[in-house]
Design an enzyme around this catalytic site. Structure first.
Site, PDB file in Angstrom:
ATOM      1  N   PRO A  56      -1.515  -2.868  -3.629  1.00  0.00           N
ATOM      2  CA  PRO A  56      -2.326  -2.301  -2.903  1.00  0.00           C
ATOM      3  C   PRO A  56      -2.112  -0.521  -2.853  1.00  0.00           C
ATOM      4  CG  PRO A  56      -0.906  -3.329  -1.394  1.00  0.00           C
ATOM      5  CD  PRO A  56      -0.646  -3.808  -3.102  1.00  0.00           C
ATOM      6  N   ASP A  57      -3.172   0.343  -2.711  1.00  0.00           N
ATOM      7  CA  ASP A  57      -2.820   1.740  -2.345  1.00  0.00           C
ATOM      8  C   ASP A  57      -2.147   1.888  -1.065  1.00  0.00           C
ATOM      9  OD1 ASP A  57      -5.160   1.527  -0.710  1.00  0.00           O
ATOM     10  OD2 ASP A  57      -6.317   2.666  -2.045  1.00  0.00           O
ATOM     11  N   ASP A  91       6.028   1.485  -9.117  1.00  0.00           N
ATOM     12  CA  ASP A  91       5.853   0.093  -9.662  1.00  0.00           C
ATOM     13  C   ASP A  91       6.222  -0.253 -11.071  1.00  0.00           C
ATOM     14  OD1 ASP A  91       3.584   1.344 -11.224  1.00  0.00           O
ATOM     15  OD2 ASP A  91       2.286   0.798  -9.545  1.00  0.00           O
ATOM     16  N   ARG A  99      -3.731   4.185   1.507  1.00  0.00           N
ATOM     17  CA  ARG A  99      -4.582   4.761   2.669  1.00  0.00           C
ATOM     18  C   ARG A  99      -5.957   4.319   2.717  1.00  0.00           C
ATOM     19  NH1 ARG A  99      -1.325   8.441   0.652  1.00  0.00           N
ATOM     20  NH2 ARG A  99       0.012   9.690   2.010  1.00  0.00           N
ATOM     21  N   HIS A 135       8.174  10.075  -7.329  1.00  0.00           N
ATOM     22  CA  HIS A 135       8.713   9.502  -5.992  1.00  0.00           C
ATOM     23  C   HIS A 135       9.716   8.487  -6.113  1.00  0.00           C
ATOM     24  CE1 HIS A 135       4.704  10.866  -4.155  1.00  0.00           C
ATOM     25  NE2 HIS A 135       5.601  11.846  -4.136  1.00  0.00           N
ATOM     26  N   ASN A 173       3.767   6.765  -8.349  1.00  0.00           N
ATOM     27  CA  ASN A 173       3.931   5.080  -8.205  1.00  0.00           C
ATOM     28  C   ASN A 173       5.272   4.826  -8.498  1.00  0.00           C
ATOM     29  OD1 ASN A 173       1.069   5.234  -7.806  1.00  0.00           O
ATOM     30  ND2 ASN A 173       0.696   4.613 -10.089  1.00  0.00           N
TER      31      ASN A 173
END
Length: 391
Positions: free
Chosen positions: A96-97, A172, A99, A189, A170
């Site tokens: 999922p994102d 992930d 926002r 990040h 991301n």
């Protein structure tokens, strides 16, 4: 007094002005006036180069459409592409994102009883209460790592010699799974790919598979050496951004020919300011569900050369927005470039390989379970703020 050469770097120009002032300290009034004029010339050059005032804005796209971007990409002018990507390129992989109003991560954290949603990614809160983060990590952890069409489109850019760098928000690791090498990436990040003990006296490093095993065992990961909490190498609020982000930014954006921005709200600083770092003539393509990056032009220029995106005004000359699903946007661009079948074949082949490894139980050799001792990733002194939220 000798005037500085406008072609010199700003620091050199400033040095020349200072040298001239020092040597002429006893000069007459006329020479003093000349010195003041030189100072004004330096300031004019500084603001011109820093804010883009008076710079030539060459239009390189014959039309502000995906077709126009395609023709530019097929020309000799486009040789170095930077991709800026966010959570939107991974949603079709089941991640999922952050926002989206109903499906986004921040809208579904009530059960963790947080003081506020962002606390789950704050380093101070994590050190006191790591359990909610690891419970969330288990819930979000995909059954299989399958990169999306967007990830493999970036891989195609690399294979065709066009990719200068992929800057990702991301965590992930799907860019790595898709075949990008560490030198191709700036993981702004951080990443789940490695983890480190939080104790500054230990800093033992652990692998992705080690962390995955702990997460699915529903135990808080503790260092095997000192029993301190082990945290994935993702950037929490209140932590430093990787030094690589800043060093690559300084060199990459001086020579980029095209920015492709995908799946990001461009609300997170300093990542969002990257769109303003490219030269004024560099075209910028946004593939996203909605238009974004349209900040106030003057404030954008104050943060870096170029300002916010302009898709619709009469002065628009380089920004193109393709609105919709990111995977479909990449397919549409690949189709225009004549790459669609190649992209679809690549996705099918790579997903089949991932499925085969999953069935056979073969571990990824790059994510072995043994811990190792190594220093943490280099960090930049500038710290993230409350507004700098991970994507």
């Amino acid at each position: 007094m000798a005037e500085p050469d406008p072609s010199d770097p700003l620091e050199t120009q400033a040095g020349k002005v200072q040298e001239a002032q020092d040597s002429d300290s006893d000069s007459d009034t006329e020479e003093g006036a000349t010195g003041r004029e030189t100072e004004m010339d330096f300031l004019r050059n500084f603001f011109s180069q820093t804010l883009g005032l008076g710079s030539q804005k060459e239009r390189l796209l014959d039309e502000l459409t995906l077709e126009g971007v395609t023709r530019y990409m097929q020309s000799e002018r486009c040789r170095r592409v930077i991709c800026l990507v966010g959570a939107g390129i991974s949603t079709s992989a089941g991640i999922p994102d952050f926002r989206s109003p109903s499906t986004g991560l921040y809208a579904n954290l009530e059960k963790y009883h947080l003081p506020y949603p962002e606390a789950i990614f704050e380093i101070g809160y994590f050190k006191k209460h790591p359990e909610p983060f690891f419970a969330l990590a288990k819930e979000l952890y995909p059954g299989q790592f399958k990169p999306t069409i967007c990830h493999y489109f970036i891989r195609l850019l690399k294979e065709k010699g066009l990719l200068l760098r992929c800057y990702t928000q991301n965590i992930d690791t799907l860019e790595r799974v898709a075949g990008l090498e560490p030198e191709d990436l700036v993981e702004a990040h951080g990443t789940f790919y490695t983890s480190h003990c939080l104790s500054p006296l230990c800093r033992q490093e652990y692998t992705l598979n080690w962390m995955k095993e702990k997460i699915f065992s529903e135990v808080t990961p503790k260092c095997e050496k000192c029993q301190s909490v082990v945290k994935p190498d993702i950037v929490f609020f209140g932590e430093n951004l990787p030094a690589r982000f800043f060093s690559c930014m300084q060199s990459d954006f001086l020579k980029v020919d095209l920015l492709i921005v995908m799946g990001t709200s461009l609300q997170v600083q300093p990542f969002a300011s990257l769109i303003s770092k490219a030269p004024l003539s560099t075209p910028r393509l946004l593939i996203n569900k909605e238009k974004t990056g349209q900040t106030d032009p003057f404030l954008g220029m104050m943060m870096g050369l170029g300002g916010g995106m302009d898709f619709d005004s009469k002065k628009a000359y380089r920004d193109v927005a393709w609105l919709g699903d990111c995977d479909q946007g990449c397919l549409a661009l690949a189709d225009l470039l004549g790459w669609k079948k190649e992209l679809e074949d690549l996705v099918q082949k790579e997903h089949a390989t991932i499925d085969a490894k999953s069935v056979s139980g073969d571990p990824n050799p790059s994510t072995s379970t043994s811990p190792r001792k190594s220093p943490p990733p280099a960090q930049e002194e500038a710290r993230t703020t409350e507004e700098e939220k991970p994507q």
